[in-house]
Design an enzyme around this catalytic site. Structure first.
Site, PDB file in Angstrom:
ATOM      1  N   SER A 297       0.835  -1.192   0.000  1.00  0.00           N
ATOM      2  CA  SER A 297       0.000   0.000   0.000  1.00  0.00           C
ATOM      3  C   SER A 297       0.875   1.249   0.000  1.00  0.00           C
ATOM      4  CB  SER A 297      -0.857  -0.044   1.277  1.00  0.00           C
ATOM      5  OG  SER A 297      -1.920   0.856   1.192  1.00  0.00           O
TER       6      SER A 297
ATOM      7  N   GLY B  84      -3.172  -0.448  -3.619  1.00  0.00           N
ATOM      8  CA  GLY B  84      -1.840  -0.022  -3.233  1.00  0.00           C
ATOM      9  C   GLY B  84      -1.319   1.245  -3.861  1.00  0.00           C
TER      10      GLY B  84
ATOM     11  N   GLU C 156      -8.106  -3.236  -7.039  1.00  0.00           N
ATOM     12  CA  GLU C 156      -9.004  -2.873  -5.941  1.00  0.00           C
ATOM     13  C   GLU C 156      -8.370  -1.784  -5.079  1.00  0.00           C
ATOM     14  OE1 GLU C 156      -9.595  -6.794  -4.504  1.00  0.00           O
ATOM     15  OE2 GLU C 156      -7.661  -6.847  -3.508  1.00  0.00           O
TER      16      GLU C 156
ATOM     17  N   GLY D   9      -8.057   1.397  -2.635  1.00  0.00           N
ATOM     18  CA  GLY D   9      -8.807   1.968  -1.518  1.00  0.00           C
ATOM     19  C   GLY D   9      -8.382   3.413  -1.349  1.00  0.00           C
TER      20      GLY D   9
ATOM     21  N   CYS E 248      -3.765  10.474  26.457  1.00  0.00           N
ATOM     22  CA  CYS E 248      -2.840  10.458  27.582  1.00  0.00           C
ATOM     23  C   CYS E 248      -1.570   9.703  27.280  1.00  0.00           C
ATOM     24  CB  CYS E 248      -3.545   9.836  28.773  1.00  0.00           C
ATOM     25  SG  CYS E 248      -3.807  11.043  30.028  1.00  0.00           S
TER      26      CYS E 248
HETATM   27  N1  LLP Z   1      -6.577  -5.156  -1.581  1.00  0.00           N
HETATM   28  C1  LLP Z   1      -6.071  -5.814  -0.536  1.00  0.00           C
HETATM   29  C2  LLP Z   1      -6.051  -7.275  -0.563  1.00  0.00           C
HETATM   30  C3  LLP Z   1      -5.557  -5.123   0.549  1.00  0.00           C
HETATM   31  O1  LLP Z   1      -5.054  -5.775   1.582  1.00  0.00           O
HETATM   32  C4  LLP Z   1      -5.592  -3.705   0.546  1.00  0.00           C
HETATM   33  C5  LLP Z   1      -5.081  -2.940   1.672  1.00  0.00           C
HETATM   34  C6  LLP Z   1      -6.150  -3.052  -0.558  1.00  0.00           C
HETATM   35  C7  LLP Z   1      -6.632  -3.816  -1.611  1.00  0.00           C
HETATM   36  C8  LLP Z   1      -6.258  -1.565  -0.657  1.00  0.00           C
HETATM   37  O2  LLP Z   1      -4.999  -0.962  -0.616  1.00  0.00           O
HETATM   38  P1  LLP Z   1      -4.875   0.617  -0.894  1.00  0.00           P
HETATM   39  O3  LLP Z   1      -5.244   0.860  -2.315  1.00  0.00           O
HETATM   40  O4  LLP Z   1      -5.783   1.300   0.051  1.00  0.00           O
HETATM   41  O5  LLP Z   1      -3.442   0.897  -0.606  1.00  0.00           O
HETATM   42  N2  LLP Z   1      -3.641   1.007   7.185  1.00  0.00           N
HETATM   43  C9  LLP Z   1      -2.593   1.229   6.222  1.00  0.00           C
HETATM   44  C10 LLP Z   1      -2.892   0.589   4.905  1.00  0.00           C
HETATM   45  C11 LLP Z   1      -3.180  -0.875   5.004  1.00  0.00           C
HETATM   46  C12 LLP Z   1      -3.564  -1.483   3.699  1.00  0.00           C
HETATM   47  C13 LLP Z   1      -4.166  -2.832   3.899  1.00  0.00           C
HETATM   48  N3  LLP Z   1      -4.593  -3.482   2.711  1.00  0.00           N
HETATM   49  C14 LLP Z   1      -2.350   2.728   6.088  1.00  0.00           C
HETATM   50  O6  LLP Z   1      -3.030   3.501   6.749  1.00  0.00           O
HETATM   51  O7  LLP Z   1      -1.461   3.148   5.360  1.00  0.00           O
END
Ligand code: LLP
Length: 423
Positions: free
Chosen positions: A210, A242, A281, A283, A351
Protein backbone atom coordinates in the site's frame (compact mmCIF):
# COMPACT_ATOMS: atom_id res chain seq x y z
CA UNK A 1 7.81 20.67 3.84
CA UNK A 2 8.17 24.39 3.83
CA UNK A 3 6.91 27.47 5.47
CA UNK A 4 4.75 28.70 2.58
CA UNK A 5 1.00 28.20 2.43
CA UNK A 6 -0.36 24.67 2.41
CA UNK A 7 -0.23 23.11 -1.11
CA UNK A 8 -3.76 23.51 -2.42
CA UNK A 9 -3.32 20.42 -4.60
CA UNK A 10 -3.79 18.32 -1.45
CA UNK A 11 -7.35 19.58 -0.96
CA UNK A 12 -10.43 17.81 -2.34
CA UNK A 13 -11.41 18.54 -5.96
CA UNK A 14 -14.23 20.94 -5.15
CA UNK A 15 -12.30 22.99 -2.58
CA UNK A 16 -12.47 26.76 -2.89
CA UNK A 17 -9.90 28.70 -0.97
CA UNK A 18 -10.36 32.30 0.17
CA UNK A 19 -8.07 34.54 2.24
CA UNK A 20 -10.18 33.79 5.29
CA UNK A 21 -11.63 30.34 4.77
CA UNK A 22 -12.19 27.22 2.70
CA UNK A 23 -15.33 25.73 1.21
CA UNK A 24 -15.71 22.16 0.05
CA UNK A 25 -18.66 21.08 -2.04
CA UNK A 26 -19.87 24.66 -1.79
CA UNK A 27 -20.06 24.48 2.01
CA UNK A 28 -17.91 26.59 4.30
CA UNK A 29 -15.76 24.42 6.56
CA UNK A 30 -15.93 26.81 9.52
CA UNK A 31 -19.73 26.68 9.36
CA UNK A 32 -19.58 22.90 9.35
CA UNK A 33 -17.35 22.97 12.40
CA UNK A 34 -19.96 25.12 14.18
CA UNK A 35 -22.83 22.94 13.10
CA UNK A 36 -21.33 19.49 13.67
CA UNK A 37 -18.58 20.33 16.21
CA UNK A 38 -14.98 19.13 16.01
CA UNK A 39 -13.09 16.97 15.29
CA UNK A 40 -14.96 16.49 12.06
CA UNK A 41 -14.30 14.43 8.93
CA UNK A 42 -15.58 16.22 5.83
CA UNK A 43 -15.76 14.18 2.61
CA UNK A 44 -16.19 15.79 -0.79
CA UNK A 45 -18.69 13.78 -2.80
CA UNK A 46 -17.27 15.13 -6.08
CA UNK A 47 -13.80 13.77 -5.32
CA UNK A 48 -15.21 10.39 -4.33
CA UNK A 49 -17.27 10.17 -7.51
CA UNK A 50 -14.42 11.38 -9.75
CA UNK A 51 -11.97 8.81 -8.38
CA UNK A 52 -14.47 5.92 -8.43
CA UNK A 53 -15.53 6.74 -11.98
CA UNK A 54 -11.91 7.06 -13.03
CA UNK A 55 -11.17 3.60 -11.63
CA UNK A 56 -14.26 2.11 -13.29
CA UNK A 57 -13.17 3.55 -16.64
CA UNK A 58 -9.48 2.67 -16.31
CA UNK A 59 -9.89 -1.02 -15.46
CA UNK A 60 -12.28 -3.73 -16.63
CA UNK A 61 -15.55 -4.65 -15.01
CA UNK A 62 -14.95 -6.17 -11.60
CA UNK A 63 -12.59 -3.43 -10.40
CA UNK A 64 -13.39 -2.87 -6.73
CA UNK A 65 -13.27 -0.27 -3.99
CA UNK A 66 -11.21 -1.62 -1.07
CA UNK A 67 -13.68 -0.67 1.62
CA UNK A 68 -11.25 -1.10 4.51
CA UNK A 69 -9.86 2.32 3.58
CA UNK A 70 -13.14 3.99 4.57
CA UNK A 71 -16.42 2.21 4.99
CA UNK A 72 -19.85 3.57 5.70
CA UNK A 73 -23.13 2.85 3.95
CA UNK A 74 -23.13 6.06 1.95
CA UNK A 75 -19.67 5.51 0.49
CA UNK A 76 -20.31 1.82 -0.25
CA UNK A 77 -23.43 2.87 -2.20
CA UNK A 78 -21.53 5.61 -4.00
CA UNK A 79 -18.84 3.14 -5.09
CA UNK A 80 -21.52 0.75 -6.30
CA UNK A 81 -23.33 3.52 -8.19
CA UNK A 82 -20.01 4.36 -9.82
CA UNK A 83 -19.92 0.80 -11.23
CA UNK A 84 -17.31 -0.53 -8.83
CA UNK A 85 -17.47 -3.79 -6.94
CA UNK A 86 -16.82 -3.49 -3.21
CA UNK A 87 -14.05 -5.48 -1.57
CA UNK A 88 -14.55 -6.56 2.03
CA UNK A 89 -12.04 -8.26 4.27
CA UNK A 90 -14.20 -9.44 7.16
CA UNK A 91 -17.71 -10.50 8.07
CA UNK A 92 -18.24 -7.05 9.60
CA UNK A 93 -17.40 -5.27 6.37
CA UNK A 94 -19.54 -7.76 4.44
CA UNK A 95 -22.48 -7.12 6.74
CA UNK A 96 -22.21 -3.34 6.39
CA UNK A 97 -22.06 -3.30 2.61
CA UNK A 98 -25.02 -5.66 2.35
CA UNK A 99 -26.99 -3.50 4.80
CA UNK A 100 -26.07 -0.52 2.64
CA UNK A 101 -27.81 -2.19 -0.29
CA UNK A 102 -24.80 -3.20 -2.36
CA UNK A 103 -25.91 -6.37 -4.21
CA UNK A 104 -24.00 -9.42 -3.00
CA UNK A 105 -22.96 -10.23 -6.55
CA UNK A 106 -20.89 -7.01 -6.54
CA UNK A 107 -19.01 -7.90 -3.36
CA UNK A 108 -15.58 -9.54 -3.18
CA UNK A 109 -14.59 -11.32 0.02
CA UNK A 110 -10.97 -11.21 1.15
CA UNK A 111 -9.25 -12.34 4.30
CA UNK A 112 -6.20 -14.34 5.34
CA UNK A 113 -8.10 -16.11 8.12
CA UNK A 114 -11.74 -16.20 7.12
CA UNK A 115 -13.91 -17.90 9.67
CA UNK A 116 -16.27 -20.68 8.68
CA UNK A 117 -19.13 -18.29 9.48
CA UNK A 118 -17.71 -15.65 7.14
CA UNK A 119 -17.34 -18.17 4.31
CA UNK A 120 -20.79 -19.61 4.96
CA UNK A 121 -22.35 -16.14 4.84
CA UNK A 122 -20.52 -15.32 1.60
CA UNK A 123 -21.86 -18.50 0.00
CA UNK A 124 -25.35 -17.97 1.35
CA UNK A 125 -25.67 -14.45 -0.04
CA UNK A 126 -23.78 -15.30 -3.24
CA UNK A 127 -20.82 -12.94 -3.39
CA UNK A 128 -19.17 -12.05 -6.69
CA UNK A 129 -15.81 -13.54 -5.74
CA UNK A 130 -14.12 -15.18 -2.80
CA UNK A 131 -10.39 -14.53 -2.89
CA UNK A 132 -8.92 -17.79 -1.61
CA UNK A 133 -5.90 -17.31 0.62
CA UNK A 134 -4.92 -20.64 2.15
CA UNK A 135 -5.35 -24.41 2.19
CA UNK A 136 -7.69 -24.49 5.19
CA UNK A 137 -10.03 -22.19 3.32
CA UNK A 138 -10.12 -24.54 0.33
CA UNK A 139 -11.09 -27.41 2.62
CA UNK A 140 -13.72 -25.25 4.35
CA UNK A 141 -15.22 -24.28 1.00
CA UNK A 142 -15.31 -27.91 -0.09
CA UNK A 143 -17.30 -28.79 3.06
CA UNK A 144 -19.62 -25.77 2.90
CA UNK A 145 -20.55 -25.70 -0.77
CA UNK A 146 -22.99 -28.62 -0.67
CA UNK A 147 -24.22 -28.39 -4.23
CA UNK A 148 -23.80 -24.62 -4.56
CA UNK A 149 -21.15 -22.90 -6.61
CA UNK A 150 -18.71 -20.04 -6.07
CA UNK A 151 -16.38 -18.01 -8.25
CA UNK A 152 -12.95 -17.58 -6.75
CA UNK A 153 -9.70 -15.81 -7.35
CA UNK A 154 -6.54 -17.32 -5.93
CA UNK A 155 -4.42 -14.90 -3.95
CA UNK A 156 -0.79 -15.34 -4.82
CA UNK A 157 2.40 -13.70 -3.67
CA UNK A 158 4.41 -12.78 -6.71
CA UNK A 159 7.67 -12.22 -4.82
CA UNK A 160 7.75 -8.49 -5.51
CA UNK A 161 9.23 -6.17 -2.90
CA UNK A 162 7.32 -2.90 -3.00
CA UNK A 163 9.03 0.19 -1.67
CA UNK A 164 6.76 1.11 1.19
CA UNK A 165 6.45 0.72 4.95
CA UNK A 166 7.07 -2.88 6.02
CA UNK A 167 3.69 -3.11 7.79
CA UNK A 168 1.87 -2.47 4.52
CA UNK A 169 4.10 -4.59 2.29
CA UNK A 170 2.51 -7.84 1.19
CA UNK A 171 3.89 -9.07 -2.11
CA UNK A 172 7.14 -10.55 -0.79
CA UNK A 173 7.66 -14.23 0.03
CA UNK A 174 7.72 -13.73 3.81
CA UNK A 175 4.08 -12.81 4.35
CA UNK A 176 0.93 -14.14 5.96
CA UNK A 177 -1.06 -13.52 2.78
CA UNK A 178 -1.77 -15.87 -0.10
CA UNK A 179 0.09 -18.69 -1.82
CA UNK A 180 3.64 -18.31 -3.02
CA UNK A 181 4.21 -18.57 -6.76
CA UNK A 182 7.90 -19.38 -6.37
CA UNK A 183 7.44 -22.28 -3.95
CA UNK A 184 4.78 -24.00 -6.03
CA UNK A 185 2.09 -23.47 -3.38
CA UNK A 186 0.00 -21.31 -5.69
CA UNK A 187 0.00 -23.95 -8.42
CA UNK A 188 -0.93 -26.66 -5.94
CA UNK A 189 -3.80 -24.52 -4.64
CA UNK A 190 -5.18 -24.05 -8.15
CA UNK A 191 -4.96 -27.80 -8.76
CA UNK A 192 -6.70 -28.56 -5.47
CA UNK A 193 -9.45 -26.03 -6.21
CA UNK A 194 -9.95 -27.70 -9.59
CA UNK A 195 -10.99 -30.82 -7.71
CA UNK A 196 -13.62 -29.12 -5.55
CA UNK A 197 -17.11 -29.46 -6.99
CA UNK A 198 -18.80 -26.08 -7.39
CA UNK A 199 -15.61 -24.00 -7.34
CA UNK A 200 -14.86 -22.03 -10.47
CA UNK A 201 -11.39 -20.51 -10.49
CA UNK A 202 -11.76 -17.28 -12.45
CA UNK A 203 -8.21 -16.04 -12.04
CA UNK A 204 -5.45 -14.92 -9.74
CA UNK A 205 -5.02 -11.96 -7.46
CA UNK A 206 -1.96 -10.25 -6.02
CA UNK A 207 -1.75 -7.29 -3.66
CA UNK A 208 1.84 -6.16 -3.21
CA UNK A 209 1.41 -3.43 -0.63
CA UNK A 210 0.00 0.00 0.00
CA UNK A 211 1.02 3.63 -0.53
CA UNK A 212 3.23 2.73 -3.50
CA UNK A 213 4.31 5.68 -5.63
CA UNK A 214 5.93 3.93 -8.56
CA UNK A 215 4.24 1.78 -11.16
CA UNK A 216 7.34 -0.39 -11.55
CA UNK A 217 6.46 -2.83 -8.76
CA UNK A 218 2.93 -3.24 -10.16
CA UNK A 219 4.35 -3.90 -13.62
CA UNK A 220 6.65 -6.53 -12.18
CA UNK A 221 3.77 -8.11 -10.29
CA UNK A 222 1.47 -8.26 -13.30
CA UNK A 223 4.22 -9.78 -15.45
CA UNK A 224 4.61 -12.53 -12.85
CA UNK A 225 0.85 -13.15 -12.86
CA UNK A 226 0.69 -13.31 -16.66
CA UNK A 227 3.64 -15.67 -16.77
CA UNK A 228 2.22 -17.84 -14.00
CA UNK A 229 -1.20 -18.22 -15.63
CA UNK A 230 0.01 -18.60 -19.22
CA UNK A 231 -1.39 -22.11 -19.58
CA UNK A 232 -4.56 -21.54 -17.54
CA UNK A 233 -7.88 -20.71 -19.02
CA UNK A 234 -8.63 -17.83 -16.65
CA UNK A 235 -10.63 -14.73 -17.47
CA UNK A 236 -9.56 -12.34 -14.74
CA UNK A 237 -6.38 -11.00 -13.26
CA UNK A 238 -6.36 -8.65 -10.27
CA UNK A 239 -3.39 -6.51 -9.31
CA UNK A 240 -4.84 -5.55 -5.92
CA UNK A 241 -4.72 -2.06 -4.50
CA UNK A 242 -1.84 -0.02 -3.23
CA UNK A 243 -1.57 3.05 -5.42
CA UNK A 244 -0.08 5.82 -3.28
CA UNK A 245 -1.32 9.36 -2.83
CA UNK A 246 0.56 12.55 -1.91
CA UNK A 247 0.08 13.56 1.73
CA UNK A 248 2.63 16.33 2.02
CA UNK A 249 4.26 18.98 -0.10
CA UNK A 250 6.67 17.58 -2.66
CA UNK A 251 5.09 14.14 -2.98
CA UNK A 252 3.50 13.05 -6.23
CA UNK A 253 1.85 9.85 -7.38
CA UNK A 254 0.56 8.46 -10.66
CA UNK A 255 -3.13 8.99 -11.32
CA UNK A 256 -5.43 5.98 -11.34
CA UNK A 257 -5.52 6.23 -15.13
CA UNK A 258 -1.72 6.24 -15.38
CA UNK A 259 -1.50 3.31 -12.97
CA UNK A 260 -4.01 1.30 -15.00
CA UNK A 261 -2.25 2.12 -18.24
CA UNK A 262 1.10 0.97 -16.87
CA UNK A 263 -0.40 -2.28 -15.59
CA UNK A 264 -2.28 -2.98 -18.81
CA UNK A 265 0.73 -2.22 -20.98
CA UNK A 266 2.94 -4.50 -18.90
CA UNK A 267 0.32 -7.25 -19.07
CA UNK A 268 -0.07 -6.91 -22.84
CA UNK A 269 3.70 -6.84 -23.34
CA UNK A 270 3.94 -10.03 -21.31
CA UNK A 271 1.48 -11.63 -23.70
CA UNK A 272 -1.79 -11.52 -21.78
CA UNK A 273 -4.79 -12.59 -23.84
CA UNK A 274 -6.72 -9.34 -24.49
CA UNK A 275 -9.95 -11.15 -23.52
CA UNK A 276 -8.73 -11.45 -19.92
CA UNK A 277 -10.17 -8.74 -17.67
CA UNK A 278 -7.52 -6.71 -15.84
CA UNK A 279 -8.87 -5.44 -12.57
CA UNK A 280 -7.66 -3.84 -9.35
CA UNK A 281 -9.00 -2.87 -5.94
CA UNK A 282 -7.77 0.54 -4.85
CA UNK A 283 -8.81 1.97 -1.52
CA UNK A 284 -6.61 4.90 -0.58
CA UNK A 285 -6.44 6.33 -4.10
CA UNK A 286 -10.24 6.64 -4.13
CA UNK A 287 -10.90 8.14 -0.72
CA UNK A 288 -7.77 9.70 0.81
CA UNK A 289 -7.86 13.06 -0.89
CA UNK A 290 -11.64 13.28 -0.64
CA UNK A 291 -11.56 14.20 3.04
CA UNK A 292 -10.11 16.68 5.46
CA UNK A 293 -10.28 16.63 9.23
CA UNK A 294 -11.18 19.81 11.08
CA UNK A 295 -9.87 20.17 14.64
CA UNK A 296 -10.06 22.94 17.18
CA UNK A 297 -6.91 24.12 18.90
CA UNK A 298 -6.99 23.96 22.68
CA UNK A 299 -3.67 24.35 24.41
CA UNK A 300 -0.55 25.89 22.88
CA UNK A 301 2.54 25.15 24.94
CA UNK A 302 5.70 27.04 24.08
CA UNK A 303 8.70 25.15 25.35
CA UNK A 304 12.31 26.11 24.84
CA UNK A 305 12.80 23.20 22.44
CA UNK A 306 9.57 23.41 20.51
CA UNK A 307 5.94 24.49 20.49
CA UNK A 308 3.18 21.97 21.07
CA UNK A 309 -0.22 22.71 19.59
CA UNK A 310 -2.87 20.41 21.08
CA UNK A 311 -6.10 19.79 19.19
CA UNK A 312 -9.34 18.11 20.26
CA UNK A 313 -8.72 14.77 18.48
CA UNK A 314 -5.54 12.80 17.97
CA UNK A 315 -4.38 9.22 17.60
CA UNK A 316 -7.95 7.94 18.05
CA UNK A 317 -9.16 9.57 14.83
CA UNK A 318 -5.86 9.30 12.94
CA UNK A 319 -3.50 6.59 14.15
CA UNK A 320 -1.41 6.62 10.98
CA UNK A 321 1.33 8.97 12.21
CA UNK A 322 1.83 6.78 15.28
CA UNK A 323 1.60 3.47 13.42
CA UNK A 324 3.58 4.25 10.29
CA UNK A 325 5.30 7.55 10.96
CA UNK A 326 3.06 9.05 8.25
CA UNK A 327 3.35 12.72 7.50
CA UNK A 328 0.52 15.20 7.04
CA UNK A 329 0.16 18.89 6.39
CA UNK A 330 -1.94 21.23 8.49
CA UNK A 331 -3.28 24.73 7.98
CA UNK A 332 -5.20 27.35 9.88
CA UNK A 333 -8.71 27.41 8.44
CA UNK A 334 -9.09 31.15 8.93
CA UNK A 335 -5.76 31.84 7.16
CA UNK A 336 -5.35 29.16 4.48
CA UNK A 337 -3.17 31.27 2.21
CA UNK A 338 -0.95 32.65 4.95
CA UNK A 339 2.71 31.76 5.24
CA UNK A 340 3.38 29.17 7.93
CA UNK A 341 6.66 30.19 9.49
CA UNK A 342 6.02 28.62 12.85
CA UNK A 343 7.32 25.08 13.27
CA UNK A 344 5.12 23.18 15.71
CA UNK A 345 4.29 19.66 16.82
CA UNK A 346 0.56 19.07 16.53
CA UNK A 347 -0.63 16.65 19.17
CA UNK A 348 -3.96 15.31 20.35
CA UNK A 349 -5.73 15.01 23.69
CA UNK A 350 -4.76 11.42 24.51
CA UNK A 351 -2.84 10.46 27.58
CA UNK A 352 0.44 9.50 26.01
CA UNK A 353 3.38 11.26 24.46
CA UNK A 354 3.07 9.19 21.30
CA UNK A 355 -0.20 10.92 20.50
CA UNK A 356 1.23 12.97 17.65
CA UNK A 357 -0.67 14.03 14.52
CA UNK A 358 2.10 16.07 12.92
CA UNK A 359 5.55 15.55 14.26
CA UNK A 360 6.63 18.62 12.35
CA UNK A 361 3.85 20.93 11.24
CA UNK A 362 3.88 24.51 10.10
CA UNK A 363 1.32 27.10 11.11
CA UNK A 364 0.93 30.85 10.86
CA UNK A 365 2.23 32.84 13.83
CA UNK A 366 -1.27 33.94 14.78
CA UNK A 367 -2.81 30.46 15.18
CA UNK A 368 -3.87 29.94 18.76
CA UNK A 369 -6.48 28.65 21.16
CA UNK A 370 -9.96 28.35 19.63
CA UNK A 371 -8.75 28.40 16.03
CA UNK A 372 -9.66 25.66 13.59
CA UNK A 373 -6.83 23.62 12.13
CA UNK A 374 -7.36 21.37 9.13
CA UNK A 375 -5.39 18.32 8.05
CA UNK A 376 -5.98 17.39 4.39
CA UNK A 377 -5.81 13.89 2.87
CA UNK A 378 -7.37 12.14 5.85
CA UNK A 379 -10.00 10.18 3.93
CA UNK A 380 -8.23 6.79 4.00
CA UNK A 381 -7.45 4.65 7.04
CA UNK A 382 -8.31 7.41 9.48
CA UNK A 383 -11.91 6.87 10.46
CA UNK A 384 -11.69 3.20 9.49
CA UNK A 385 -8.89 2.68 12.01
CA UNK A 386 -10.31 5.09 14.57
CA UNK A 387 -10.55 3.89 18.15
CA UNK A 388 -12.14 4.96 21.41
CA UNK A 389 -8.82 5.15 23.21
CA UNK A 390 -9.26 7.13 26.42
CA UNK A 391 -12.98 6.73 25.72
CA UNK A 392 -12.91 9.51 23.20
CA UNK A 393 -16.05 9.31 21.03
CA UNK A 394 -15.38 8.91 17.33
CA UNK A 395 -16.01 12.07 15.26
CA UNK A 396 -18.93 12.66 12.96
CA UNK A 397 -18.44 12.19 9.22
CA UNK A 398 -20.10 14.64 6.87
CA UNK A 399 -20.41 14.41 3.08
CA UNK A 400 -20.65 17.69 1.19
CA UNK A 401 -21.97 18.30 -2.29
CA UNK A 402 -23.64 21.14 -4.20
CA UNK A 403 -23.83 23.42 -1.21
CA UNK A 404 -25.37 20.77 1.05
CA UNK A 405 -23.85 18.88 3.96
CA UNK A 406 -25.23 15.64 5.31
CA UNK A 407 -23.93 13.64 8.22
CA UNK A 408 -23.36 10.06 7.12
CA UNK A 409 -21.96 8.96 10.48
CA UNK A 410 -23.03 10.84 13.58
CA UNK A 411 -20.60 11.67 16.34
CA UNK A 412 -20.46 9.00 19.03
CA UNK A 413 -21.84 9.82 22.45
CA UNK A 414 -20.83 8.66 25.89
CA UNK A 415 -23.98 6.49 25.80
CA UNK A 416 -22.65 4.79 22.67
CA UNK A 417 -19.41 4.12 24.48
CA UNK A 418 -21.25 2.67 27.48
CA UNK A 419 -23.48 0.33 25.46
CA UNK A 420 -21.26 -2.74 25.86
CA UNK A 421 -21.22 -2.67 29.65
CA UNK A 422 -23.12 -5.73 30.82
CA UNK A 423 -21.98 -6.25 34.39
N1 LLP B 1 -6.58 -5.16 -1.58
C1 LLP B 1 -6.07 -5.81 -0.54
C2 LLP B 1 -6.05 -7.27 -0.56
C3 LLP B 1 -5.56 -5.12 0.55
O1 LLP B 1 -5.05 -5.77 1.58
C4 LLP B 1 -5.59 -3.70 0.55
C5 LLP B 1 -5.08 -2.94 1.67
C6 LLP B 1 -6.15 -3.05 -0.56
C7 LLP B 1 -6.63 -3.82 -1.61
C8 LLP B 1 -6.26 -1.57 -0.66
O2 LLP B 1 -5.00 -0.96 -0.62
P1 LLP B 1 -4.87 0.62 -0.89
O3 LLP B 1 -5.24 0.86 -2.32
O4 LLP B 1 -5.78 1.30 0.05
O5 LLP B 1 -3.44 0.90 -0.61
N2 LLP B 1 -3.64 1.01 7.19
C9 LLP B 1 -2.59 1.23 6.22
C10 LLP B 1 -2.89 0.59 4.90
C11 LLP B 1 -3.18 -0.88 5.00
C12 LLP B 1 -3.56 -1.48 3.70
C13 LLP B 1 -4.17 -2.83 3.90
N3 LLP B 1 -4.59 -3.48 2.71
C14 LLP B 1 -2.35 2.73 6.09
O6 LLP B 1 -3.03 3.50 6.75
O7 LLP B 1 -1.46 3.15 5.36
Amino acid sequence: MGTGPVPLSLLPDSAEVREDGVSIGGVDLAELAERFATPLFVYDEATLRHRCEEAAAAFDDGVAFASKSFLCGAVARLAHESRLCVDVATGGELDLVLRAGVPADRVILHGNNKSVDELARALEVGVHRVVVDNVEEIEALARLLAGRSVDVLVRVTPGVEAHTHEYVRTGQEDTKFGFSVASGAARRAIERLGGVAGVRVRGVHAHIGSQIFETRAFEESVRTLVEFTRDDDFDELCVGGGLGVPYVEGESAPSITQWARAVRTAAADAGLDPAVRVIAEPGRALVAQAAVTVYRVGVVKELAVRTYVAVDGGMSDNPRPVLYGSGYEAFDLARPLAARPRRVRIVGKHCESGDVLLDEGFLPVATGRGDLVVTPVTGAYGYSMASNYNRVPRPAVVVVSDGEARAVLRRETFDDLARLEVG
